[in-house]
Design a protein around this motif. Structure first.
Motif, mmCIF file in Angstrom:
data_model
loop_
_atom_site.group_PDB
_atom_site.id
_atom_site.type_symbol
_atom_site.label_atom_id
_atom_site.label_comp_id
_atom_site.label_asym_id
_atom_site.label_seq_id
_atom_site.Cartn_x
_atom_site.Cartn_y
_atom_site.Cartn_z
ATOM 1 N N GLU A 114 0.840 -1.204 0.000
ATOM 2 C CA GLU A 114 0.000 0.000 0.000
ATOM 3 C C GLU A 114 0.874 1.253 0.000
ATOM 4 O O GLU A 114 0.629 2.198 -0.768
ATOM 5 N N ASN A 124 -18.074 -1.674 2.922
ATOM 6 C CA ASN A 124 -17.196 -2.814 3.160
ATOM 7 C C ASN A 124 -17.998 -3.892 3.846
ATOM 8 O O ASN A 124 -18.662 -3.610 4.849
ATOM 9 N N TYR A 171 -6.941 -4.330 0.430
ATOM 10 C CA TYR A 171 -8.362 -4.498 0.061
ATOM 11 C C TYR A 171 -8.989 -5.682 0.803
ATOM 12 O O TYR A 171 -10.175 -5.676 1.087
ATOM 13 N N ARG A 220 -13.816 -4.919 -1.750
ATOM 14 C CA ARG A 220 -14.707 -4.049 -2.525
ATOM 15 C C ARG A 220 -14.146 -3.768 -3.913
ATOM 16 O O ARG A 220 -14.862 -3.376 -4.819
ATOM 17 N N ASN A 221 -12.830 -4.033 -4.104
ATOM 18 C CA ASN A 221 -12.249 -3.861 -5.442
ATOM 19 C C ASN A 221 -12.786 -4.898 -6.433
ATOM 20 O O ASN A 221 -12.579 -4.782 -7.628
ATOM 21 N N ALA A 225 -18.158 4.264 0.546
ATOM 22 C CA ALA A 225 -17.569 2.992 0.111
ATOM 23 C C ALA A 225 -17.965 1.931 1.135
ATOM 24 O O ALA A 225 -17.557 1.994 2.286
ATOM 25 N N GLU A 276 -20.140 -1.227 -4.802
ATOM 26 C CA GLU A 276 -19.869 -0.929 -3.392
ATOM 27 C C GLU A 276 -19.738 0.583 -3.141
ATOM 28 O O GLU A 276 -19.486 0.997 -2.011
ATOM 29 N N THR A 277 -19.924 1.382 -4.173
ATOM 30 C CA THR A 277 -19.944 2.842 -3.964
ATOM 31 C C THR A 277 -21.362 3.232 -3.556
ATOM 32 O O THR A 277 -22.148 3.733 -4.361
ATOM 33 N N ASP A 329 -3.491 -7.953 -0.987
ATOM 34 C CA ASP A 329 -3.965 -7.162 -2.128
ATOM 35 C C ASP A 329 -4.099 -5.667 -1.768
ATOM 36 O O ASP A 329 -5.195 -5.097 -1.842
ATOM 37 N N ARG A 330 -2.994 -5.059 -1.358
ATOM 38 C CA ARG A 330 -2.907 -3.621 -1.018
ATOM 39 C C ARG A 330 -3.887 -3.212 0.089
ATOM 40 O O ARG A 330 -4.344 -2.078 0.142
ATOM 41 N N ASP A 389 -15.913 -5.226 -6.956
ATOM 42 C CA ASP A 389 -17.100 -4.597 -7.548
ATOM 43 C C ASP A 389 -17.164 -3.143 -7.066
ATOM 44 O O ASP A 389 -18.039 -2.767 -6.282
ATOM 45 N N LEU A 390 -16.208 -2.348 -7.560
ATOM 46 C CA LEU A 390 -16.080 -0.986 -7.033
ATOM 47 C C LEU A 390 -17.345 -0.157 -7.206
ATOM 48 O O LEU A 390 -17.764 0.552 -6.294
#
Ligand SMILES: Cc1cc2nc3c(=O)[nH]c(=O)nc-3n(C[C@H](O)[C@H](O)[C@H](O)COP(=O)(O)OP(=O)(O)OC[C@H]3O[C@@H](n4cnc5c(N)ncnc54)[C@H](O)[C@@H]3O)c2cc1C
Length: 373
Positions: free
Chosen positions: A69, A243, A266, A282-283, A241, A289-290, A263-264, A285-286
């Motif tokens: 990250e 989660n 996520y 959430r990455n 966002a 999940e917004t 994964d950074r 399905d960005l």
């Protein structure tokens, strides 16, 4: 709502400082103001019967950034800006531990582990080769030695044989933390009114109207509504966002020993007693999940179950409960502390590290509102 005159009179009369939102930022800001100036009157208005955004629903990592990250941040915003954010997290956690006390939030100093995909040697090698350089930066900025260490991964065979371990991190119980902050705020004389949803800020006559039918006067206002702020200020630079998180039932021989990031950041997981908490993704399905609506989606649930099986085969049949929380994110990872009017300040956009940043941000907001900074 059937308010009596007394109730209306009490809630509607102005305090010197009014805060919207009783999450970690709202409570920390109120506490910081009162610690400095006990005589200043402070009121918090919260829509739910208890905080209802991210502060009581998070994963409870007391962390300040994994190698992947931070390298990603340095690439996008540069070393200085990245270290500025890391410092906010570091000093925020220090303040939180001093204020709440490690026992009152069940802090466990178990470290943080960044895991890597078995098939993605490139990411591991990049992180490993740059970890010494990052350690030097953190020593310069935070005064800590050898933050990240390469270690052999003995427990989690589905991941790369080596991981990066950060000995300066830990895990907490977020509800215990919030409970203590709430108690401290009340003891300092902060008035907290639950069950009042602000639906309009009238900047002309300094009133807040509520869904429940009150008009509450304010003198100075701080908006601490994070991922829900667009409902009040539609053009503000913060997006919700969501989660999603799961907790398993107690499992025998739980292999988790620390807080884990993948994964950074996520994806994250940690132990709670004999259970496994796992969340994020959430990455996957960005756009879906917004949202500031609590709830679940099959895409994310399937992904999290698949990941859970890699950590503990069979655990996806042993899930105790699911929940979700709403963060506030934006292009920048820096919180948005801006005067949007002569007497209205924001303290929002905490991203995925509000437990870490919240107390430090509270100090900054108190300083700004008290001294018009
Ligand atoms: C699932 C999940 C896991 C996370 N894990 C971690 C972690 O491990 N470590 C970490 O450091 N951070 C983590 N975070 C991030 C962290 O929890 C947040 O950054 C932090 O809690 C934000 O605090 P806040 O006070 O700004 O917002 P919130 O806690 O969301 O508080 C905002 C409050 O405002 C209230 N409100 C909103 N609109 C109105 C209105 N119109 N009127 C009145 N009240 C209103 C809400 O009900 C809410 O109580 C996680 C977040 C999530 C969702």
């Amino acid at each position: 709502m059937n308010y009596s005159f007394w109730e209306k009179y009490f809630i509607e009369s102005p305090s010197e400082i009014t805060i919207i939102g009783a999450g970690i930022v709202g409570l920390s800001t109120a506490i910081s103001i009162k610690e400095r100036y006990p005589e200043v009157s402070v009121k918090i208005l919260e829509r739910s019967t208890s905080p209802n955004g991210a502060s009581t629903k998070n994963a409870g990592f007391s962390c300040f950034g994994s190698v992947s990250e931070l390298l990603d941040d340095i690439e996008h915003i540069g070393e200085e800006a990245c270290m500025e954010i890391v410092k906010m997290r570091w000093y925020g956690l220090k303040k939180l531990k001093e204020r709440v006390g490690i026992e009152n939030m069940e802090y466990h100093h178990v470290g943080g582990t960044e895991l890597f995909d078995k098939n993605d040697l490139q990411t591991f090698e990049k992180c490993q080769s740059q970890s010494d350089q990052l350690n030097e930066m953190l020593e310069d900025h935070l005064g800590i030695k050898t933050c990240y260490q390469v270690q052999r991964n003995h427990q989690l065979g589905a991941f790369h044989d080596y991981h990066l371990f950060n000995a300066y991190e830990g895990i907490i119980n977020p509800v215990k933390m919030m409970h203590t902050l709430h108690r401290m705020a009340v003891q300092l004389g902060v008035q907290i009114f639950y069950g009042h949803t602000i639906d309009d800020i009238n900047m002309g006559d300094y009133t807040l109207s509520t869904v429940e039918g009150l008009n509450i006067h304010f003198q100075k206002l701080i908006i601490c509504t994070n991922g829900f702020t667009r409902r009040l200020l539609p053009n503000i630079e913060v997006n919700p966002a969501r989660n999603q998180v799961l907790m398993t039932k107690p499992l025998s021989n739980n292999p988790l020993k620390s807080g884990y990031h993948f994964d950074r950041g996520y994806l994250y997981f940690r132990p709670f007693q004999d259970r496994i908490l796992l969340g994020g993704g959430r990455n996957m399905d960005l756009s879906g999940e917004t949202t500031d609506a609590f709830g679940h989606s099959i895409i994310i649930q399937d992904y999290l179950c698949e990941r859970l099986e890699l950590i503990y085969p069979g655990a996806s049949q042993q899930i105790d409960c699911w929940w979700s929380g709403i963060m506030g994110v934006g292009e920048s990872k820096k919180p948005l502390t801006t005067w949007i009017h002569d007497d209205i300040l924001t303290g929002i956009r905490l991203g995925g590290m509000g437990v870490a940043i919240g107390s430090h941000l509270g100090e900054q907001l108190a300083e700004k509102v008290l001294f018009n900074g």
